[in-house]
Design a protein around this motif. Structure first.
Motif, PDB file in Angstrom:
ATOM      1  N   LEU A   1      60.695 -22.658 -38.182  1.00 45.67           N
ATOM      2  CA  LEU A   1      62.046 -23.170 -38.117  1.00 45.67           C
ATOM      3  C   LEU A   1      62.852 -22.774 -39.355  1.00 45.67           C
ATOM      4  CD1 LEU A   1      61.241 -26.776 -36.834  1.00 45.67           C
ATOM      5  CD2 LEU A   1      61.729 -24.718 -35.494  1.00 45.67           C
ATOM      6  N   LYS A   2      64.178 -22.767 -39.188  1.00 47.68           N
ATOM      7  CA  LYS A   2      65.054 -22.465 -40.320  1.00 47.68           C
ATOM      8  C   LYS A   2      64.843 -23.462 -41.455  1.00 47.68           C
ATOM      9  CE  LYS A   2      67.216 -18.791 -39.152  1.00 47.68           C
ATOM     10  NZ  LYS A   2      67.018 -17.588 -39.962  1.00 47.68           N
ATOM     11  N   GLU A   3      64.642 -24.721 -41.114  1.00 51.22           N
ATOM     12  CA  GLU A   3      64.406 -25.728 -42.147  1.00 51.22           C
ATOM     13  C   GLU A   3      63.171 -25.399 -42.973  1.00 51.22           C
ATOM     14  OE1 GLU A   3      65.104 -26.190 -39.048  1.00 51.22           O
ATOM     15  OE2 GLU A   3      66.279 -27.986 -38.636  1.00 51.22           O
ATOM     16  N   GLN A   4      62.187 -24.740 -42.357  1.00 55.14           N
ATOM     17  CA  GLN A   4      60.990 -24.331 -43.092  1.00 55.14           C
ATOM     18  C   GLN A   4      61.263 -23.061 -43.926  1.00 55.14           C
ATOM     19  OE1 GLN A   4      58.592 -23.998 -39.532  1.00 55.14           O
ATOM     20  NE2 GLN A   4      57.393 -25.812 -40.087  1.00 55.14           N
ATOM     21  N   GLN A   5      62.048 -22.158 -43.358  1.00 59.10           N
ATOM     22  CA  GLN A   5      62.350 -20.913 -44.076  1.00 59.10           C
ATOM     23  C   GLN A   5      63.161 -21.175 -45.334  1.00 59.10           C
ATOM     24  OE1 GLN A   5      64.188 -18.060 -41.420  1.00 59.10           O
ATOM     25  NE2 GLN A   5      62.854 -18.636 -39.716  1.00 59.10           N
ATOM     26  N   TRP A   6      64.085 -22.124 -45.274  1.00 60.33           N
ATOM     27  CA  TRP A   6      65.005 -22.352 -46.385  1.00 60.33           C
ATOM     28  C   TRP A   6      64.309 -22.857 -47.648  1.00 60.33           C
ATOM     29  CZ3 TRP A   6      68.758 -25.133 -42.591  1.00 60.33           C
ATOM     30  CH2 TRP A   6      69.570 -24.185 -41.956  1.00 60.33           C
ATOM     31  N   VAL A   7      63.159 -23.485 -47.514  1.00 54.99           N
ATOM     32  CA  VAL A   7      62.515 -24.094 -48.684  1.00 54.99           C
ATOM     33  C   VAL A   7      61.468 -23.184 -49.324  1.00 54.99           C
ATOM     34  CG1 VAL A   7      62.919 -26.444 -47.875  1.00 54.99           C
ATOM     35  CG2 VAL A   7      60.817 -25.274 -47.225  1.00 54.99           C
ATOM     36  N   VAL A   8      61.293 -21.980 -48.802  1.00 56.17           N
ATOM     37  CA  VAL A   8      60.338 -21.037 -49.386  1.00 56.17           C
ATOM     38  C   VAL A   8      61.058 -19.721 -49.660  1.00 56.17           C
ATOM     39  CG1 VAL A   8      58.349 -22.063 -48.235  1.00 56.17           C
ATOM     40  CG2 VAL A   8      59.574 -20.213 -47.114  1.00 56.17           C
ATOM     41  N   ASP A   9      60.418 -18.853 -50.427  1.00 57.62           N
ATOM     42  CA  ASP A   9      60.972 -17.526 -50.704  1.00 57.62           C
ATOM     43  C   ASP A   9      60.739 -16.638 -49.493  1.00 57.62           C
ATOM     44  OD1 ASP A   9      61.818 -18.212 -53.216  1.00 57.62           O
ATOM     45  OD2 ASP A   9      59.933 -17.647 -54.175  1.00 57.62           O
ATOM     46  N   PHE A  10      61.698 -16.690 -48.573  1.00 56.12           N
ATOM     47  CA  PHE A  10      61.549 -15.979 -47.299  1.00 56.12           C
ATOM     48  C   PHE A  10      62.905 -15.421 -46.925  1.00 56.12           C
ATOM     49  CE2 PHE A  10      61.748 -15.817 -42.664  1.00 56.12           C
ATOM     50  CZ  PHE A  10      60.583 -15.138 -42.349  1.00 56.12           C
ATOM     51  N   MET A  11      62.920 -14.250 -46.346  1.00 52.24           N
ATOM     52  CA  MET A  11      64.189 -13.648 -45.968  1.00 52.24           C
ATOM     53  C   MET A  11      63.988 -12.710 -44.789  1.00 52.24           C
ATOM     54  SD  MET A  11      66.838 -11.411 -48.327  1.00 52.24           S
ATOM     55  CE  MET A  11      67.299 -12.847 -49.278  1.00 52.24           C
ATOM     56  N   VAL A  12      64.958 -12.692 -43.892  1.00 51.97           N
ATOM     57  CA  VAL A  12      64.959 -11.724 -42.796  1.00 51.97           C
ATOM     58  C   VAL A  12      66.251 -10.928 -42.888  1.00 51.97           C
ATOM     59  CG1 VAL A  12      63.545 -13.140 -41.286  1.00 51.97           C
ATOM     60  CG2 VAL A  12      66.022 -13.387 -41.196  1.00 51.97           C
ATOM     61  N   THR A  13      66.241  -9.751 -42.324  1.00 54.74           N
ATOM     62  CA  THR A  13      67.439  -8.915 -42.316  1.00 54.74           C
ATOM     63  C   THR A  13      67.371  -7.991 -41.126  1.00 54.74           C
ATOM     64  OG1 THR A  13      68.802  -7.414 -43.639  1.00 54.74           O
ATOM     65  CG2 THR A  13      66.422  -7.097 -43.737  1.00 54.74           C
ATOM     66  N   GLN A  14      68.490  -7.378 -40.806  1.00 52.20           N
ATOM     67  CA  GLN A  14      68.537  -6.481 -39.667  1.00 52.20           C
ATOM     68  C   GLN A  14      67.859  -5.156 -39.998  1.00 52.20           C
ATOM     69  OE1 GLN A  14      72.425  -6.779 -37.296  1.00 52.20           O
ATOM     70  NE2 GLN A  14      73.085  -7.094 -39.405  1.00 52.20           N
ATOM     71  N   PRO A  15      67.201  -4.576 -39.035  1.00 50.24           N
ATOM     72  CA  PRO A  15      66.616  -3.250 -39.288  1.00 50.24           C
ATOM     73  C   PRO A  15      67.726  -2.211 -39.471  1.00 50.24           C
ATOM     74  CG  PRO A  15      66.404  -3.842 -36.969  1.00 50.24           C
ATOM     75  CD  PRO A  15      66.922  -5.056 -37.668  1.00 50.24           C
ATOM     76  N   VAL A  16      67.484  -1.274 -40.370  1.00 52.91           N
ATOM     77  CA  VAL A  16      68.465  -0.233 -40.675  1.00 52.91           C
ATOM     78  C   VAL A  16      67.789   1.124 -40.514  1.00 52.91           C
ATOM     79  CG1 VAL A  16      69.992   0.720 -42.433  1.00 52.91           C
ATOM     80  CG2 VAL A  16      69.686  -1.749 -42.268  1.00 52.91           C
ATOM     81  N   ARG A  17      68.464   2.029 -39.847  1.00 49.41           N
ATOM     82  CA  ARG A  17      67.926   3.383 -39.691  1.00 49.41           C
ATOM     83  C   ARG A  17      68.218   4.180 -40.961  1.00 49.41           C
ATOM     84  NH1 ARG A  17      66.643   6.629 -35.350  1.00 49.41           N
ATOM     85  NH2 ARG A  17      67.391   5.027 -33.898  1.00 49.41           N
TER      86      ARG A  17
END
Length: 369
Positions: free
Chosen positions: A164-180
């Motif tokens: 969950l987002k609530e879990q992601q926000w409290v740790v050093d975690f990040m997602v991003t869009q794939p880029v060619r």
């Protein structure tokens, strides 16, 4: 025997009653609730934010709940303050706006929206937080007619573990869009870091002597400042070295310059009076230039070497930097000009790489890219 028969009789009656009750209370199983649509999940990005939104398929004229998660991409933390506008724009007609003054809790906005007409809408979410403003566009929100079933999609997710987002926000975690991106070619080689040509100095003994044990030489890796004493040299026992010889040589060179200067001035006066030829003036100027050239290194040595009352010679760092090499030791004899240590200013370094001849073309293409 009669007791046994009586017991069996009562047990039989009890079993009949149990079956009768179970028969009276048995009902056919209710049909499983069907036709409930899976919630729609949307992930979208702007240059500054990530949106994750969940909502039930909207139906015209009915309230639809929206659960909105907003994350800053700069630090991947939730947006904690400020309002949010949801602007629904139909393909034909006026846009409809819904406003939430603040998040329900950190990063999460809850909204209920009623859209009167069915059809496709474009949704813009506009954040108005303190010091943070952004806009995210969701290209399509489909509003159904009453009684219309949503298009079947792949529900998926069976057996998946939710993060969950609530879990992601409290740790050093990040997602991003794939880029060619194009993968650049590379060459494996060896090399060394070398100092800039004018950022390196070798400290040498200005005169013959013995490295004094009264002052410890700087260790490799130590930072030294320009003008700092890095070594002390005890003058030699023999009279042909040391500070005395330097002082005598310096005084003699100064006297030669003074004499050459007088001769130069005299020859010019005689030439102006038409008594001496021009050749004499040229010879006097050449002699003065040679005397000055001989005096210059002695002057530098006298400036860099300052004797103490004990007769020791203080050797100072010519530049600021880091000691990278020590070639002498306390108690060892040194000759004039013999290196003692090397100082490098490591603020700027060059990488000297050894490239095989067969890889030069590849390296050249990489540098031009």
């Amino acid at each position: 025997m009669s007791i046994y028969k009586t017991s069996m009789k009562y047990i039989g009656i009890l079993l009949v009653l149990l079956f009768t009750l179970s028969g009276c209370t048995h009902k056919d199983p209710a049909p499983a609730a069907g036709g409930e649509a899976e919630p729609i999940k949307v992930t979208a990005y702007s240059a500054k934010s990530e949106l994750f939104m969940e909502y039930d398929p909207p139906v015209a004229g009915e309230k639809t709940g929206f659960l909105i998660h907003l994350t800053r991409l700069a630090d991947f933390k939730p947006i904690t303050e400020g309002g949010l506008k949801m602007v629904f724009t139909p393909s034909a007609g006026e846009p409809v706006t819904f406003t939430m003054p603040a998040p329900t809790r950190a990063g999460i906005y809850k909204a209920e929206a009623t859209l009167a007409n069915p059809g496709k809408y474009t949704l813009k979410l506009i954040t108005e937080g303190k010091g943070f403003a952004d806009e995210i566009t969701v290209s399509e929100v489909q509003v159904l007619n009453k009684g219309e079933k949503p298009a079947e999609g792949h529900a998926g997710g069976e057996g998946a573990i939710a993060y969950l987002k609530e879990q992601q926000w409290v740790v050093d975690f990040m997602v991003t869009q794939p880029v060619r991106k194009d993968l650049g070619s590379f060459v494996t080689t060896t090399g060394e870091l070398v100092p800039v040509s004018n950022a390196e100095a070798t400290v040498a003994a200005p005169l013959a002597g013995i490295i004094s044990t009264t002052r410890q030489l700087p260790f490799i890796g130590k930072r030294v400042a320009k003008g700092e004493v890095v070594a002390m040299i005890d003058p030699p026992i023999r009279p042909d070295g040391g500070i005395g010889q330097l002082g005598a040589a310096y005084a003699e060179a100064k006297n030669r310059v003074a004499l050459a200067q007088k001769e130069n001035d005299r020859s010019k006066r005689l030439h102006d009076a038409k008594i001496a030829p021009l050749k004499r003036v040229e010879e006097a100027e050449l002699a003065l230039s040679s005397a000055k050239s001989a005096l210059e290194p002695l002057e530098r040595s006298m400036r860099s070497v300052k004797g103490e009352g004990s007769g020791r010679i203080a050797v100072r760092a010519p530049v600021s930097g880091t000691v990278v090499e020590v070639t002498a030791g306390a108690g060892k004899g040194v000759e004039a000009g013999q290196p003692i240590l090397r100082i490098v200013n490591t603020g700027t370094l060059w990488l000297k790489a050894n490239l095989p001849a067969s890889e030069i073309a590849i390296a050249g293409r990489s540098l031009d890219a």
